[in-house]
Design a protein around this motif. Structure first.
Motif, PDB file in Angstrom:
ATOM      1  N   GLU A   1      28.679  31.238  37.868  1.00 44.96           N
ATOM      2  CA  GLU A   1      29.902  31.854  38.400  1.00 44.96           C
ATOM      3  C   GLU A   1      30.630  30.893  39.340  1.00 44.96           C
ATOM      4  O   GLU A   1      31.861  30.891  39.398  1.00 44.96           O
ATOM      5  N   ILE A   2      29.890  30.050  40.055  1.00 44.14           N
ATOM      6  CA  ILE A   2      30.526  29.035  40.900  1.00 44.14           C
ATOM      7  C   ILE A   2      31.380  28.118  40.039  1.00 44.14           C
ATOM      8  O   ILE A   2      32.504  27.770  40.405  1.00 44.14           O
TER       9      ILE A   2
ATOM     10  N   ALA B   1      28.746  41.885  39.232  1.00 42.69           N
ATOM     11  CA  ALA B   1      29.940  41.827  40.080  1.00 42.69           C
ATOM     12  C   ALA B   1      30.465  40.397  40.164  1.00 42.69           C
ATOM     13  O   ALA B   1      31.681  40.169  40.083  1.00 42.69           O
ATOM     14  N   MET B   2      29.569  39.427  40.304  1.00 37.37           N
ATOM     15  CA  MET B   2      29.989  38.023  40.358  1.00 37.37           C
ATOM     16  C   MET B   2      30.728  37.640  39.081  1.00 37.37           C
ATOM     17  O   MET B   2      31.756  36.963  39.141  1.00 37.37           O
ATOM     18  N   TYR B   3      30.213  38.081  37.955  1.00 36.55           N
ATOM     19  CA  TYR B   3      30.862  37.794  36.676  1.00 36.55           C
ATOM     20  C   TYR B   3      32.263  38.405  36.639  1.00 36.55           C
ATOM     21  O   TYR B   3      33.239  37.733  36.309  1.00 36.55           O
ATOM     22  N   GLN B   4      32.376  39.681  37.001  1.00 39.92           N
ATOM     23  CA  GLN B   4      33.669  40.366  36.975  1.00 39.92           C
ATOM     24  C   GLN B   4      34.650  39.712  37.936  1.00 39.92           C
ATOM     25  O   GLN B   4      35.827  39.527  37.611  1.00 39.92           O
TER      26      GLN B   4
ATOM     27  N   ALA C   1      44.149  37.317  40.282  1.00 38.62           N
ATOM     28  CA  ALA C   1      44.135  38.506  41.140  1.00 38.62           C
ATOM     29  C   ALA C   1      43.153  39.519  40.577  1.00 38.62           C
ATOM     30  O   ALA C   1      42.894  39.553  39.375  1.00 38.62           O
ATOM     31  N   LEU C   2      42.622  40.335  41.469  1.00 34.17           N
ATOM     32  CA  LEU C   2      41.761  41.435  41.058  1.00 34.17           C
ATOM     33  C   LEU C   2      42.678  42.580  40.644  1.00 34.17           C
ATOM     34  O   LEU C   2      43.517  43.022  41.422  1.00 34.17           O
ATOM     35  N   ARG C   3      42.518  43.011  39.421  1.00 37.98           N
ATOM     36  CA  ARG C   3      43.348  44.094  38.889  1.00 37.98           C
ATOM     37  C   ARG C   3      42.536  45.377  38.800  1.00 37.98           C
ATOM     38  O   ARG C   3      41.332  45.368  39.030  1.00 37.98           O
ATOM     39  N   TYR C   4      43.193  46.439  38.449  1.00 39.82           N
ATOM     40  CA  TYR C   4      42.547  47.749  38.449  1.00 39.82           C
ATOM     41  C   TYR C   4      41.348  47.803  37.504  1.00 39.82           C
ATOM     42  O   TYR C   4      40.325  48.388  37.850  1.00 39.82           O
TER      43      TYR C   4
END
Length: 171
Positions: free
Chosen positions: A35-36, A73-76, A85-88
């Motif tokens: 993920e890094i 969560a790291m993957y998402q 950006a984090l979307r819905y």
């Protein structure tokens, strides 16, 4: 990471730091490194990306979640970083992982305030400036709806990184 232009000694130093973190916790070193790489590919610095992974792991732990949930969560979140950006739909995954905490919402909103994306009012509402330039008074819960996450994109890479780094300071 070396293929992305980072010096081998810098990569090794950060991997050593991450290895210590994963030894001290139950988090998966291999998942975190993967993920890094996605965070750095999305334009984040190596050290900041390591801090972000530590922060996400700490956020998961504070949410009462295990290493498997943290990895999901790291993957998402790395997917969200790639989109800018984090979307819905990303947020729904965080909710399904039971990491949708009031603390996280406040920390993300505080980061957005610190970055000048909105203003916090004394009554715990926020003055949010829409893409159209209109100021709207919203609650913390309003900020995490489809309209604000997806249409307004306020929880962008800068806000995410500042929020994750705040969680990593517990390391």
């Amino acid at each position: 990471l070396v293929s992305q232009g980072y010096a081998l000694k810098d990569v090794n130093a950060q991997l050593e730091r991450l290895n210590w973190f994963t030894d001290e916790t139950s988090y998966n070193f291999t998942d975190m490194v993967g993920e890094i790489a996605k965070f750095t590919a999305a334009g984040q610095g190596l050290e900041d990306s390591v801090s972000a992974m530590e922060g996400i792991a700490n956020w998961a732990a504070l949410s009462g979640q295990n290493a498997t949930t943290a990895s999901r969560a790291m993957y998402q979140l790395s997917q969200a970083m790639g989109k800018g950006a984090l979307r819905y739909d990303d947020w729904k995954s965080i909710q399904n992982a039971s990491m949708d905490t009031v603390e996280f919402r406040k920390n993300a909103a505080d980061a957005a305030v610190a970055l000048g994306k909105m203003k916090k009012n004394a009554d715990d509402t926020y003055d949010f400036i829409t893409k159209e330039g209109k100021t709207v008074k919203v609650t913390l819960n309003d900020l995490f709806t489809s309209d604000y996450l997806t249409r307004q994109n306020w929880l962008d890479t800068d806000v995410m990184m500042q929020t994750f780094k705040a969680y990593s300071s517990a390391v």
